[in-house]
Design a protein around this motif. Structure first.
Motif, PDB file in Angstrom:
ATOM      1  N   GLU A   1      -2.623   1.092 -11.155  1.00 36.66           N
ATOM      2  CA  GLU A   1      -1.698   0.290 -10.366  1.00 36.66           C
ATOM      3  C   GLU A   1      -1.151   1.110  -9.195  1.00 36.66           C
ATOM      4  O   GLU A   1      -0.938   0.589  -8.105  1.00 36.66           O
ATOM      5  CB  GLU A   1      -0.553  -0.220 -11.232  1.00 36.66           C
ATOM      6  N   ARG A   2      -0.943   2.403  -9.416  1.00 40.60           N
ATOM      7  CA  ARG A   2      -0.444   3.284  -8.360  1.00 40.60           C
ATOM      8  C   ARG A   2      -1.371   3.259  -7.147  1.00 40.60           C
ATOM      9  O   ARG A   2      -0.915   3.060  -6.016  1.00 40.60           O
ATOM     10  CB  ARG A   2      -0.310   4.713  -8.885  1.00 40.60           C
TER      11      ARG A   2
ATOM     12  N   LEU B   1      -1.199  -0.061  -5.343  1.00 40.67           N
ATOM     13  CA  LEU B   1       0.010  -0.222  -4.531  1.00 40.67           C
ATOM     14  C   LEU B   1      -0.012   0.649  -3.283  1.00 40.67           C
ATOM     15  O   LEU B   1       0.503   0.253  -2.236  1.00 40.67           O
ATOM     16  CB  LEU B   1       1.248   0.073  -5.375  1.00 40.67           C
TER      17      LEU B   1
END
Length: 70
Positions: free
Chosen positions: A29-30, A33
């Motif tokens: 997810e990092r 994003l």
């Protein structure tokens, strides 16, 4: 069926391309994003081609003032 592996576009970690991979093509997810932030800050952009060639307008006697308020 052969396993497809791609590199995460952000950190280059190898990612298996399968339904269970929640963030594909990103590894996490990092990284997803970070990429979203890059698009939001316009570090990435889809190039566009102008439909009007400004040099063509000069040839027929128009200038930008004819199309844009100054």
């Amino acid at each position: 069926m052969p396993l497809t592996v791609v590199n995460c576009p952000i950190c280059k970690t190898k990612v298996e391309w399968k339904d269970e991979s929640l963030f594909k093509p990103f590894c996490s997810e990092r990284c997803k994003l970070i990429d979203l932030g890059d698009w939001a800050s316009e570090k990435h952009a889809i190039p566009i081609k102008n439909s009007i060639d400004p040099d063509m307008l000069d040839d027929i006697g128009f200038d930008e003032g004819d199309f844009f308020k100054q």
